[in-house]
Design a protein around this motif. Structure first.
Motif, PDB file in Angstrom:
ATOM      1  N   GLY A 103       0.800  -1.220   0.000  1.00  0.00           N
ATOM      2  CA  GLY A 103       0.000   0.000   0.000  1.00  0.00           C
ATOM      3  C   GLY A 103       0.829   1.263   0.000  1.00  0.00           C
ATOM      4  N   MET A 104       1.989   1.242   0.662  1.00  0.00           N
ATOM      5  CA  MET A 104       2.839   2.438   0.659  1.00  0.00           C
ATOM      6  C   MET A 104       3.384   2.722  -0.731  1.00  0.00           C
ATOM      7  N   GLY A 105       3.542   1.676  -1.532  1.00  0.00           N
ATOM      8  CA  GLY A 105       3.904   1.885  -2.939  1.00  0.00           C
ATOM      9  C   GLY A 105       2.816   2.652  -3.663  1.00  0.00           C
ATOM     10  N   PHE A 106       1.560   2.267  -3.410  1.00  0.00           N
ATOM     11  CA  PHE A 106       0.441   2.957  -4.058  1.00  0.00           C
ATOM     12  C   PHE A 106       0.213   4.348  -3.495  1.00  0.00           C
ATOM     13  N   PHE A 107       0.487   4.509  -2.217  1.00  0.00           N
ATOM     14  CA  PHE A 107       0.463   5.836  -1.599  1.00  0.00           C
ATOM     15  C   PHE A 107       1.429   6.755  -2.364  1.00  0.00           C
ATOM     16  N   THR A 108       2.642   6.253  -2.601  1.00  0.00           N
ATOM     17  CA  THR A 108       3.652   7.018  -3.341  1.00  0.00           C
ATOM     18  C   THR A 108       3.228   7.252  -4.781  1.00  0.00           C
ATOM     19  N   ASP A 109       2.661   6.203  -5.409  1.00  0.00           N
ATOM     20  CA  ASP A 109       2.200   6.335  -6.802  1.00  0.00           C
ATOM     21  C   ASP A 109       1.235   7.507  -6.947  1.00  0.00           C
ATOM     22  N   ALA A 110       0.223   7.537  -6.046  1.00  0.00           N
ATOM     23  CA  ALA A 110      -0.805   8.573  -6.132  1.00  0.00           C
ATOM     24  C   ALA A 110      -0.216   9.949  -5.839  1.00  0.00           C
ATOM     25  N   TYR A 111       0.627  10.024  -4.811  1.00  0.00           N
ATOM     26  CA  TYR A 111       1.272  11.299  -4.477  1.00  0.00           C
ATOM     27  C   TYR A 111       2.028  11.819  -5.695  1.00  0.00           C
ATOM     28  N   ASP A 112       2.852  10.962  -6.299  1.00  0.00           N
ATOM     29  CA  ASP A 112       3.703  11.387  -7.414  1.00  0.00           C
ATOM     30  C   ASP A 112       2.905  11.741  -8.666  1.00  0.00           C
ATOM     31  N   LEU A 113       1.858  10.964  -8.959  1.00  0.00           N
ATOM     32  CA  LEU A 113       1.077  11.218 -10.176  1.00  0.00           C
ATOM     33  C   LEU A 113       0.225  12.479 -10.061  1.00  0.00           C
ATOM     34  N   PHE A 114      -0.330  12.723  -8.864  1.00  0.00           N
ATOM     35  CA  PHE A 114      -1.294  13.816  -8.722  1.00  0.00           C
ATOM     36  C   PHE A 114      -0.678  15.119  -8.203  1.00  0.00           C
ATOM     37  N   CYS A 115       0.525  15.056  -7.602  1.00  0.00           N
ATOM     38  CA  CYS A 115       1.097  16.290  -7.052  1.00  0.00           C
ATOM     39  C   CYS A 115       1.496  17.282  -8.148  1.00  0.00           C
ATOM     40  N   ILE A 116       1.706  16.798  -9.368  1.00  0.00           N
ATOM     41  CA  ILE A 116       2.103  17.705 -10.456  1.00  0.00           C
ATOM     42  C   ILE A 116       0.995  18.726 -10.731  1.00  0.00           C
ATOM     43  N   SER A 117      -0.271  18.299 -10.546  1.00  0.00           N
ATOM     44  CA  SER A 117      -1.382  19.228 -10.803  1.00  0.00           C
ATOM     45  C   SER A 117      -1.410  20.375  -9.791  1.00  0.00           C
ATOM     46  N   LEU A 118      -0.754  20.198  -8.637  1.00  0.00           N
ATOM     47  CA  LEU A 118      -0.708  21.250  -7.623  1.00  0.00           C
ATOM     48  C   LEU A 118       0.255  22.368  -7.995  1.00  0.00           C
ATOM     49  N   VAL A 119       1.256  22.045  -8.816  1.00  0.00           N
ATOM     50  CA  VAL A 119       2.331  23.021  -9.058  1.00  0.00           C
ATOM     51  C   VAL A 119       2.415  23.501 -10.506  1.00  0.00           C
ATOM     52  N   THR A 120       1.563  23.007 -11.413  1.00  0.00           N
ATOM     53  CA  THR A 120       1.667  23.425 -12.815  1.00  0.00           C
ATOM     54  C   THR A 120       1.376  24.923 -12.990  1.00  0.00           C
ATOM     55  N   LYS A 121       0.429  25.457 -12.207  1.00  0.00           N
ATOM     56  CA  LYS A 121       0.142  26.905 -12.296  1.00  0.00           C
ATOM     57  C   LYS A 121       1.371  27.713 -11.881  1.00  0.00           C
ATOM     58  N   MET A 122       2.057  27.246 -10.849  1.00  0.00           N
ATOM     59  CA  MET A 122       3.258  27.938 -10.391  1.00  0.00           C
ATOM     60  C   MET A 122       4.364  27.869 -11.449  1.00  0.00           C
ATOM     61  N   LEU A 123       4.508  26.720 -12.110  1.00  0.00           N
ATOM     62  CA  LEU A 123       5.513  26.583 -13.173  1.00  0.00           C
ATOM     63  C   LEU A 123       5.250  27.598 -14.287  1.00  0.00           C
ATOM     64  N   GLY A 124       3.972  27.797 -14.606  1.00  0.00           N
ATOM     65  CA  GLY A 124       3.617  28.794 -15.627  1.00  0.00           C
ATOM     66  C   GLY A 124       4.012  30.197 -15.200  1.00  0.00           C
ATOM     67  N   ARG A 125       3.768  30.546 -13.942  1.00  0.00           N
ATOM     68  CA  ARG A 125       4.118  31.878 -13.433  1.00  0.00           C
ATOM     69  C   ARG A 125       5.633  32.099 -13.448  1.00  0.00           C
ATOM     70  N   ILE A 126       6.391  31.064 -13.050  1.00  0.00           N
ATOM     71  CA  ILE A 126       7.842  31.231 -12.930  1.00  0.00           C
ATOM     72  C   ILE A 126       8.520  31.283 -14.295  1.00  0.00           C
ATOM     73  N   TYR A 127       8.130  30.357 -15.185  1.00  0.00           N
ATOM     74  CA  TYR A 127       8.905  30.172 -16.421  1.00  0.00           C
ATOM     75  C   TYR A 127       8.239  30.735 -17.677  1.00  0.00           C
ATOM     76  N   TYR A 154      11.773  26.942  -5.287  1.00  0.00           N
ATOM     77  CA  TYR A 154      12.109  25.817  -4.405  1.00  0.00           C
ATOM     78  C   TYR A 154      10.865  25.043  -3.982  1.00  0.00           C
ATOM     79  N   LEU A 155       9.733  25.739  -3.888  1.00  0.00           N
ATOM     80  CA  LEU A 155       8.516  25.120  -3.370  1.00  0.00           C
ATOM     81  C   LEU A 155       8.069  23.945  -4.228  1.00  0.00           C
ATOM     82  N   TRP A 156       7.952  24.137  -5.539  1.00  0.00           N
ATOM     83  CA  TRP A 156       7.459  23.062  -6.390  1.00  0.00           C
ATOM     84  C   TRP A 156       8.429  21.877  -6.398  1.00  0.00           C
ATOM     85  N   ARG A 157       9.723  22.177  -6.274  1.00  0.00           N
ATOM     86  CA  ARG A 157      10.716  21.095  -6.265  1.00  0.00           C
ATOM     87  C   ARG A 157      10.594  20.251  -4.996  1.00  0.00           C
ATOM     88  N   ILE A 158      10.387  20.924  -3.858  1.00  0.00           N
ATOM     89  CA  ILE A 158      10.239  20.204  -2.579  1.00  0.00           C
ATOM     90  C   ILE A 158       8.998  19.308  -2.621  1.00  0.00           C
TER      91      ILE A 158
END
Length: 529
Positions: free
Chosen positions: A29-53, A213-217
């Protein structure tokens, strides 16, 4: 199934629920916990990537990722996941579940950390690096699907197998939740430490330099949960079913399971020489994936598991069509220009956390509680039925829902749609392929079914992103061509869910049955006529 395998597999089927079952759920289950975190966390920071770059001087709105870059950043992990599901699914049947299981976790951890790094400072270099490592991150995540499901199903007893496999998958909900909560905490801290005005007040100063640094962390922390379970993954013994049925070593299977079950299990007979008629008969029945025998026995089953997962993920990943409308309608996400970059991450993370808490997580655990009571078939039929009903209920009177006074009703319908996705086919499409195929092909067939799902995810996430654009070219989102509109897209999705309901009839019910009964491997015990 040769006679000497009976005792060890029967011991697993009738074993009482023990601590090792829960250990296996946590490790997988911790593998799937990581899977979901990694797959869905990108949607949290894409707006910030647009602002920065992709900031444009003088623009009334903050910078945003161009459509092609946005599609690449969000979609490349799905492509990697599809490839990983096929490759590691096949490898899990060739080399054994245990040998491959640690490898997928290492790939996930390394690429999760590396995705927060970048070779260069300009937008092209950062996005290229991010996409490269997120592809390989997805590749590792892909391997976790067939291996986790297969390992859990082969460890479990037949009475509670559905709940145990579903519980592994349900850890996805907690992964999404953890991603949102961690992003909220980090962005709240950054707002205190690095104060910045709203974009409409000062476009340049609204994106603090430290935001980089925020999106990278947020991306890199995804490696931690998986690393915590790496040692225990390596310590897990190979599943008895693989050792006995594929590696043909019943003595080793009995020894491994004696330690796990903490009871003495002996193989019925000593290993027999290769010339033994019983083994010869078994070998005769060891048909391959592309054989006529497989097509006859399991062809329709594989079509059923692959098609239902494909159709489910089209609908499930299309949720981004109306998420932004819902969030802005109920005030969860104010206009971007009224916020600074870090504040925007906080509001998006808060919205995702609330959706996960109210809809995603409860749906998963309803499945865990009831899958061995009412069965996989009933849950999947019910899920697709209500998804169809709610999708049509959103689509047909769509203009009614767009009126401000009716927006709360729209939110309720939206939440129910995805509640029944999770208390329905999103969980059962993961469970069933791990139960109905022979041990020597189980991981491969699960990988094929899961890869079909990821293909549907790409259609849902990106095909419908273009399809749902306004019919009027002047009203489309920047960079997108005219589409068929949200209303017509929802109608199409309703028919997609209806097709999923119909294809469910190709999938057999596995509740309360042993894996060998479902796969037909018990039949191999009988001598050839």
């Amino acid at each position: 199934m040769a006679g000497e395998n009976l005792k060890v597999l029967n011991a697993l089927d009738v074993a009482k629920t023990q601590w090792y079952h829960f250990t296996a759920i946590i490790i997988a289950g911790m593998g799937f916990f990581t899977d979901a975190y990694d797959l869905f966390c990108i949607s949290l920071v894409t707006k910030m990537l647009g602002r920065i770059y992709y900031h444009v001087d003088g623009s009334p709105k903050p910078g945003s990722l161009p459509p092609n870059v946005s599609a690449a950043v969000n979609g490349v992990a799905l492509c990697g996941t599809l490839a990983g599901q096929l490759f590691f699914g096949w490898l899990g049947d060739k080399m054994g579940r245990k040998k491959v299981y640690g490898l997928t976790l290492m790939v996930m951890c390394l690429c999760s950390i590396a995705s927060g790094l970048s070779f260069g400072r300009d937008a092209k270099a950062v996005m290229t690096t991010l996409c490269f490592f997120r592809f390989w991150l997805g590749f590792g995540i892909g391997g976790d699907y067939p291996l986790s499901a297969t390992i859990m199903s082969e460890y479990a007893n037949k009475k509670t197998r559905g709940a145990f496999v579903a519980a592994v998958f349900a850890m996805q909900g907690f992964g999404i939740l953890a991603g949102g909560i961690f992003a909220m905490l980090m962005s709240a801290g950054f707002q205190v430490w690095f104060k910045a005005p709203a974009y409409e007040v000062d476009p340049i100063a609204s994106t603090a330099p430290q935001a980089d640094y925020l999106w990278r962390i947020v991306l890199m922390v995804g490696a931690l949960p998986a690393l915590l379970t790496f040692y225990w993954r390596l310590k897990m013994p190979e599943t008895a079913r693989y050792t006995a049925l594929v590696a043909k070593n019943a003595k080793q299977a009995a020894s491994d399971m004696s330690k796990v079950l903490q009871t003495d299990i002996e193989a019925d007979h000593p290993p027999k020489p290769a010339a033994d008629p019983a083994l010869a008969a078994a070998d005769k029945n060891s048909y391959g994936l592309f054989s006529n025998e497989f097509l006859h026995r399991h062809g329709l089953h594989l079509l059923g598991t692959a098609s239902t997962w494909f159709l489910l993920d089209i609908a499930f990943y299309s949720q981004n069509l109306f998420q932004k409308d819902i969030f802005s309608a109920i005030g969860w996400i104010p206009p971007a220009k009224t916020m600074n970059a870090i504040q925007e991450v906080y509001t998006i993370a808060r919205a995702q956390t609330l959706i996960a808490l109210c809809s995603t997580v409860p749906g998963y655990w309803f499945t865990v509680a009831l899958i061995d009571v009412i069965g996989r078939f009933a849950i999947q039929i019910m899920g697709f039925f209500f998804m169809t009903v709610f999708m049509f209920a959103l689509a047909i009177p769509y203009h009614h829902w767009t009126n401000p006074e009716n927006r709360i009703g729209f939110v309720v319908m939206y939440s129910l749609t995805f509640f029944f996705a999770n208390f329905g086919p999103n969980a059962t499409t993961f469970v069933v392929p791990a139960e109905i195929f022979p041990a020597r092909l189980r991981s491969t067939c699960h990988g094929i079914s899961a890869a079909s799902g990821k293909l549907g995810a790409m259609v849902g996430a990106f095909g419908f992103l273009y399809l749902a654009q306004n019919k009027d070219p002047k009203k489309t989102d920047a960079g997108y061509p005219a589409g068929i509109g949200v209303k017509n897209s929802l109608i199409v999705l309703g028919f997609v869910n209806l097709a999923g309901l119909l294809f469910t009839f190709l999938v057999p019910e596995a509740k309360g049955k042993s894996l060998e009964d479902m796969s037909g491997e018990n039949e191999e015990e009988a001598p050839a006529s």
